[in-house]
Enzyme design. Structure first.
Site: not given
Ligand code: FE2
Ligand code: FE2
Length: 414
Positions: A251, A254, A279, A305, A334
């Site tokens: 991530d 982000k 992201h 992902h 996740d």
């Molecule tokens: Fe993500």
């Molecule tokens: Fe995550």
């Protein structure tokens, strides 16, 4: 084929061969074992110990003994040497070799009985019913002239055993010890570089999670879950290692999402949702250096992902095995973690509810085999969840700027 061609080769040829093996082995502990076994083989020694210098001490990091292995069985003999450490001092054979940077070659320790050099072998011999006779200790000196360890060979075998280690044995051991010193130094530098690389990437991941109001433990849990799933899917060791290093970065993108969207309490509108979904692209762009296998995998994970097994994910709408396996794995790890843990803005779902959602996602959001793997490994998964759970105090402390705690830096182990 003549006798010579069947495998017998000169010490010179053997040294070259060993040198190549040493420089192509990156794993430090495999390297230490290799140095010792090759040294023992080339000088025909019954036993040997490899010491690495740590400040004023020499610590045994590899030990082998043919006689004790035959008596006790494989693996047992090595453990006898586990805690062996001697100071760099004139009071032991190895300590003395490290102190003086000179070879110590004693054909028969008993001939100098009573001398301080024999004392430390005597205690070992008494305890394990072994007789140390000939000892050859060679300092391992790196190109900066630092002693980084000592190679100790014990008891010459064969017809020359009474005479102990000869001049040729000393020369062979010296050559091996200097090759070993360079190889050990290089393996340490490589390990240090790897660690620096890993730490820098981890720091980047934690920065991104911080912005997303998740603690670093989210990253740890996702990484552990990914490792469990990767292992269950039969990933080879090298790939598994990459997966574990690359997963924390899923991530990172982000970092590029505005606070107003990232922290919006309610549902995102259509435009906000589209921005949030970028992201994946931003993450891939941050991680677009193809210089290492870790970065290449990290980029794939960041980019894919949020793809779904049935093709309904983003950013590309990839379907099934068109989604890289590493990204399929992290997708499940996740989501599982997001569902099963508290954040400072939401409660965790009950474990049964989490499992229901995951099961329903099999074949839709997630690859069915991965869901099976997760369900088969639930015991381990729950262990990770509990071991790396966020305490209420940690969640309360989140962004408590008046009370930011300064942590001590981690000890560098190299
Ligand atoms: Fe993500
Ligand atoms: Fe995550």
């Amino acid at each position: 084929m003549t006798g010579n061609e069947t495998g017998a080769s000169s010490p010179f040829q053997q040294l070259i061969r060993v040198g190549i093996a040493l420089t192509s082995t990156q794993d430090l502990s495999a390297l230490l074992t290799l140095i010792l076994s090759e040294a023992r083989r080339m000088v025909d020694a019954d036993a040997g110990t490899l010491y690495v210098r740590e400040g004023a001490m020499l610590r045994a990091v590899a030990a082998q003994c043919r006689t004790l292995t035959e008596r006790l069985g494989d693996g047992k003999a090595e453990t006898l040497f586990d805690s062996l450490a001697v100071p760099v001092s004139p009071n032991s054979v190895c300590g003395s070799a490290a102190l003086t940077k000179e070879v110590v070659n004693i054909p028969d320790l008993h001939a100098i009985e009573g001398a301080r050099l024999a004392a430390c072998s005597a205690a070992f011999d008494r305890e394990h019913g072994y007789t140390t006779r000939a000892v050859l200790a060679v300092p391992m000196i790196d190109p900066e002239d630092e002693v980084i360890g000592v190679l100790q060979l014990i008891n010459k075998r064969g017809p020359l055993q009474q005479a102990g280690f000869g001049e040729l044995d000393v020369r062979i051991s010296l050559a091996l010890a200097s090759q070993a010193a360079v190889a050990i130094r290089n393996a340490r530098l490589t390990a240090q570089l790897r660690r620096a690389h890993r730490d820098a990437l981890l720091g980047l991941s934690i920065a991104a999670e911080w912005r997303d109001r998740a603690t670093a433990k989210h990253i740890t849990r996702v990484t552990e879950y990914a490792g469990i799933l990767g292992l269950a899917m039969g990933l080879p060791d090298g790939e598994l290692d990459l997966l574990v290093q690359a997963s924390p970065m899923h991530d990172v993108g982000k970092l590029g999402i505005p606070d107003a969207i990232l922290h919006k309490p309610g549902k995102l509108d259509e435009q906000e949702r589209r921005i949030m979904e970028t992201h994946t692209l931003i993450g891939a762009n941050i991680l677009n250096s193809g210089a290492s296998a870790v970065m290449r995998m990290a980029r794939q994970i960041a980019l894919y992902h949020h793809e779904k097994w049935d093709g309904s994910g983003y950013p590309k709408g990839l379907r099934g095995t068109a989604i890289p396996l590493c990204a399929r794995i992290v997708a499940l790890a996740d989501v599982y973690d997001a569902l099963s843990t508290r954040r400072c803005y939401k409660e965790a779902f009950a474990p049964e509810k989490v499992l229901e959602i995951v099961r329903q996602g099999a074949g839709a959001h997630f690859q069915p085999e991965l869901v099976d793997a997760l369900l088969a490994q639930l015991g381990r998964i729950y262990e990770i969840r509990d071991q790396f759970g966020d305490t209420q105090a940690e969640l309360d402390a989140f962004r408590d700027y008046a009370n930011i705690e300064l942590k001590e830096p981690d000890e560098d182990q190299y």
